[in-house]
Write a protein that holds these residues in place. Structure first.
Motif, PDB file in Angstrom:
ATOM      1  N   UNK A  31       0.814  -1.219   0.000  1.00 41.97           N
ATOM      2  CA  UNK A  31       0.000   0.000   0.000  1.00 41.97           C
ATOM      3  C   UNK A  31       0.840   1.258   0.000  1.00 41.97           C
ATOM      4  N   UNK A  32       1.878   1.295   0.850  1.00 38.94           N
ATOM      5  CA  UNK A  32       2.712   2.502   0.947  1.00 38.94           C
ATOM      6  C   UNK A  32       3.437   2.804  -0.361  1.00 38.94           C
ATOM      7  N   UNK A  33       4.012   1.770  -0.966  1.00 39.03           N
ATOM      8  CA  UNK A  33       4.736   2.000  -2.217  1.00 39.03           C
ATOM      9  C   UNK A  33       3.786   2.355  -3.350  1.00 39.03           C
ATOM     10  N   UNK A  34       2.552   1.853  -3.291  1.00 35.47           N
ATOM     11  CA  UNK A  34       1.540   2.274  -4.259  1.00 35.47           C
ATOM     12  C   UNK A  34       1.202   3.750  -4.054  1.00 35.47           C
ATOM     13  N   UNK A  35       1.144   4.169  -2.782  1.00 33.53           N
ATOM     14  CA  UNK A  35       0.886   5.580  -2.451  1.00 33.53           C
ATOM     15  C   UNK A  35       1.917   6.466  -3.131  1.00 33.53           C
TER      16      UNK A  35
END
Length: 799
Positions: free
Chosen positions: A752-756
């Motif tokens: 999720x964070x890297x997608x953010x």
């Protein structure tokens, strides 16, 4: 817990998450500006990432009480969705993008709103993450239900927009997580869950009774117009194209760049606004003379040189240029305007005011993206009107991070190829200071003509400047002496200055309209007759031509020139020039700090088993980056191909998610050994590389197909990479479940964070280097995930 209801519960929850995300984008586009869409994507993914962090910290406790906690998460997701309009009014009432760098408290306000908006995504992500953690062995089918629901959410929201406003849709969406909670809860906890759902429904209903309008930026054209005395909103329509407002006011007049020589009264107008931004106007009054004032504007320039019989108007808006063309004697006018909600009002409720323009036998109306129309049309025209560059509301700087495929060199060449042998292409722009928009248009025209084999572009061009704007008339063959005489006489009559016309040099052209900076003429001379490339390198702003790979027409700031610009302009002045550009970096900085803190939070407060931490970071981080990069590039390419921006974006996004869900389902039957994982990634990498260098050719060769055929072909092209993209995540989760199960929620968070970060980073890279590089970086991200398997997957104890 009800296993039978778990899969539909996951799907319903995912439907609500995507639909809610799209609703927030629409609401913030109306209140503020469209570039906040990227902020909402980041907030949603950040919420999912934070849920992974939370589950990492409390995994055992959450799993032990999953029967109560899981439905509770779903209920809270729906509750905070339903309360969003209320929170929006509370937290964003005094916020305005233009004030961020003037009032430090604005950033705090924005951050507070972001945290509130994150809560529905956090609780929905917590529910999904908890399911994946406790049922990792069945991740393929679970993830399929998730992605399939997400795909349906985009289609559902697009359909609802024709019936309800985004604020109303949020209340509808908010009930879906409550239904998910009822499906997911076990019989032993049914009384508790029904009580929670009843309470949530009650709060949502109370919130829905709030009739307070959402706060709209005071810099929006709609807000300014409504401040006029006795202004009145005649119609409000909702559609996938945005909220449409039609406003009247006794003193409202629209005469863009009207000559100071005009001395008669102007007809009153009614104005159209799309998501609060200027869309167009319809003059009222007697049909026989209400367009006569346009003879004293740049609209008249083509008719001064000739009488075009066949006219094409791109992004026609309210059809003002088309009506004027008929009034001047054109026999056939094609209006290309994608906003069907606006043309629907003009055909029906406003037909009498508009003199039934859209029913005129000489009018052809096309609901299509103008660029797609140019690519698929085979007709030839005597005159093509391109839309006005800049904006009547002066908001072009807000569009710095928003792509525009109608002002690229490829678009200009498409228009050029649709001209009759002696045809004209006309476009206008508003003047800015320092000069940027007129110089970029000139560079686009000059380079386009050179690519068409024309060595003296100035012979094919007439550029006329008013006190407020500039018009460019480009001809397929050189202007004749008689045509130039007519244009010069028109300039004398209207007090306009011919900047480029025959032997007239731009530097010596000012007679009526003097500028505070006299360098504009010299810059135009250099672009046309000097070393244009050296000028582009040395000028303080980027005014070089844009192309389809880098279609950000209103991005002028050069990062390398910021120190030099700071010597001339304050931070506030630079921000006002291109707020959209700077806000993109502000959002990225905030998201980066929050993501780094939350990624490593579990490592500080909860000892993770060290085996596999590096694998999780590289593997799942690569998946997050690669998936988001490809999603953004696909949406861009297929919007241009299919031609209906709203439906295309929804169809492509839904297609990617649905086919990824299919891949996830298929992955259930794939072993998690080295050879199987290698095969999945190698096929995916081969497809990405093939698409990076061949997809544009396939799309370009089939762009003239009918819509049904193009839609079918689009789905065929989207399916292969999406299926393999959907396999990668569940395969990684299954691998972790057998090697280090405690890392599964952290992997969910990392993804999720890297997608953010990649959602915003993709835009930043695209602005500066183009979409092709984003495509290749997506391949590199997936390659890193594969390398993580190569180096860390060893024998029976892979981690």
């Amino acid at each position: 817990m009800s296993q039978r209801g778990l899969y539909p519960a996951i799907s319903l929850l995912s439907v609500s998450v995507i639909a809610f995300q799209l609703a927030l984008m629409q609401i913030l586009s109306l209140m503020q500006w469209s570039h906040f869409a990227y902020l909402i994507i980041s907030i949603a993914l950040l919420g999912f990432g934070a849920s992974g962090t939370m589950i990492s910290l409390f995994t055992k406790k959450l799993i032990q009480r999953e029967g109560v906690i899981l439905p509770l998460f779903m209920v809270l997701a729906g509750l905070f969705m339903g309360l969003t309009p209320f929170f929006t009014k509370v937290f964003l009432a005094g916020f305005d993008s233009y004030l961020i760098f003037n009032q430090p408290g604005q950033i705090t306000t924005l951050l507070s709103a972001c945290l509130i908006y994150m809560l529905p995504f956090f609780f929905a992500g917590s529910a999904l993450g908890l399911i994946y953690t406790s049922r990792a062995k069945n991740i393929g089918k679970l993830y399929f239900a998730d992605l399939a629901g997400s795909g349906l959410g985009g289609a559902l929201f697009t359909g609802l927009l024709w019936i309800f406003f985004p604020k109303q849709i949020i209340y509808i969406i908010a009930f879906l997580p409550l239904l998910s909670a009822l499906l997911a809860c076990g019989r032993e906890h049914i009384k508790i869950q029904i009580s929670l759902v009843f309470l949530s429904v009650l709060l949502i209903i109370l919130s829905a009774q709030n009739k307070t309008e959402l706060p709209v930026s005071e810099f929006k054209s709609l807000k300014k117009t409504l401040s006029m005395k006795d202004s009145e909103i005649l119609y409000v329509e909702s559609s996938p194209y945005g909220n449409l407002h039609v406003v009247s006011a006794p003193s409202l007049r629209y005469a863009p760049g009207l000559s100071l020589a005009w001395q008669e009264p102007l007809p009153a107008s009614i104005a159209f606004f799309s998501n609060g931004n200027w869309f167009g106007a319809i003059p009222t009054g007697k049909a026989e003379d209400k367009y006569r004032f346009l003879d004293y504007t740049l609209y008249a320039l083509p008719f001064v040189a000739d009488l075009p019989r066949r006219v094409l108007v791109l992004e026609a808006g309210t059809g003002l240029a088309g009506a004027f063309s008929l009034d001047k004697g054109s026999s056939e006018v094609t209006l290309v305007e994608p906003n069907a909600a606006a043309t629907g009002l003009m055909r029906n409720e406003l037909a009498s005011i508009h003199d039934s323009l859209l029913f005129h036998p000489g009018i052809r109306l096309k609901h299509l993206h103008p660029r797609s129309y140019l690519l698929s049309d085979t007709s030839s025209y005597d005159l093509i009107y391109l839309p006005e560059a800049g904006s009547f509301g002066g908001l072009s700087g807000m569009l710095a991070a928003q792509e525009n495929y109608l002002f690229t060199m490829e678009a200009f060449r498409n228009a050029w190829n649709r001209l009759h042998d002696e045809g004209f292409m006309m476009l206008t722009c508003w003047m800015d200071y320092p000069s940027r928009v007129p110089l970029r248009i000139l560079s686009q025209i000059s380079e386009t003509l050179k690519k068409e084999g024309i060595t003296r572009p100035e012979a094919h061009m007439a550029a006329i400047r008013t006190w407020a704007g500039m018009g460019f008339l480009v001809k397929k063959i050189p202007f004749t002496g008689e045509e130039m005489e007519h244009i010069q006489a028109f300039c004398q009559k209207t007090f306009f200055d011919p900047m480029v016309l025959g032997k007239i040099l731009p530097a010596d052209a000012t007679s009526f309209n003097f500028l505070q900076d006299a360098q504009l003429g010299n810059h135009m001379d250099t672009i046309l007759r000097g070393d244009a490339n050296a000028f582009f390198r040395n000028y303080g702003f980027d005014v070089s031509p844009t192309n389809d790979n880098r279609p950000f027409f209103y991005k002028f700031i050069k990062p390398g020139e910021l120190n030099t610009l700071r010597q001339k302009y304050s931070i506030q002045e630079l921000f006002y020039m291109e707020p959209g550009y700077f806000i993109t970096f502000l959002v990225f900085g905030v998201i980066l700090v929050l993501s780094l803190v939350l990624i490593f939070l579990p490592m500080l407060f909860h000892r993770l088993k060290k085996g596999g931490i590096g694998f999780v970071l590289v593997y799942f981080g690569g998946l997050g980056i690669g998936f988001m990069f490809l999603e953004i590039v696909f949406i861009q390419l297929f919007i241009l191909y299919l031609g209906e921006p709203i439906y295309s974006a929804a169809a492509v996004l839904s297609g990617i998610l649905l086919f990824s869900g299919v891949g996830s389902y298929i992955s259930s039957g794939i072993r998690t050994d080295r050879n199987s994982i290698f095969a999945v990634f190698l096929v995916l990498l081969a497809i990405i590389v093939l698409y990076a260098f061949g997809l544009n050719g396939v799309l370009g060769s089939s762009v003239s197909f009918g819509m049904a055929a193009k839609t079918f072909l689009s789905l065929l092209l989207i399916a292969p990479p999406s299926v393999f993209m959907g396999m990668a995540f569940p395969l990684g989760i299954r691998l972790l479940s057998s090697a280090n199960e405690s890392l599964i929620p952290w992997a969910w968070g990392i993804n999720g964070y890297l997608s953010v970060l990649s959602a915003v980073l993709a835009i930043i890279i695209s602005i500066h280097a183009g979409f092709t590089l984003v495509f290749l970086l997506a391949a590199f991200a997936y390659l890193c995930s594969l390398l993580a398997v190569v180096f860390l997957l060893k024998g029976k104890n892979p981690l």
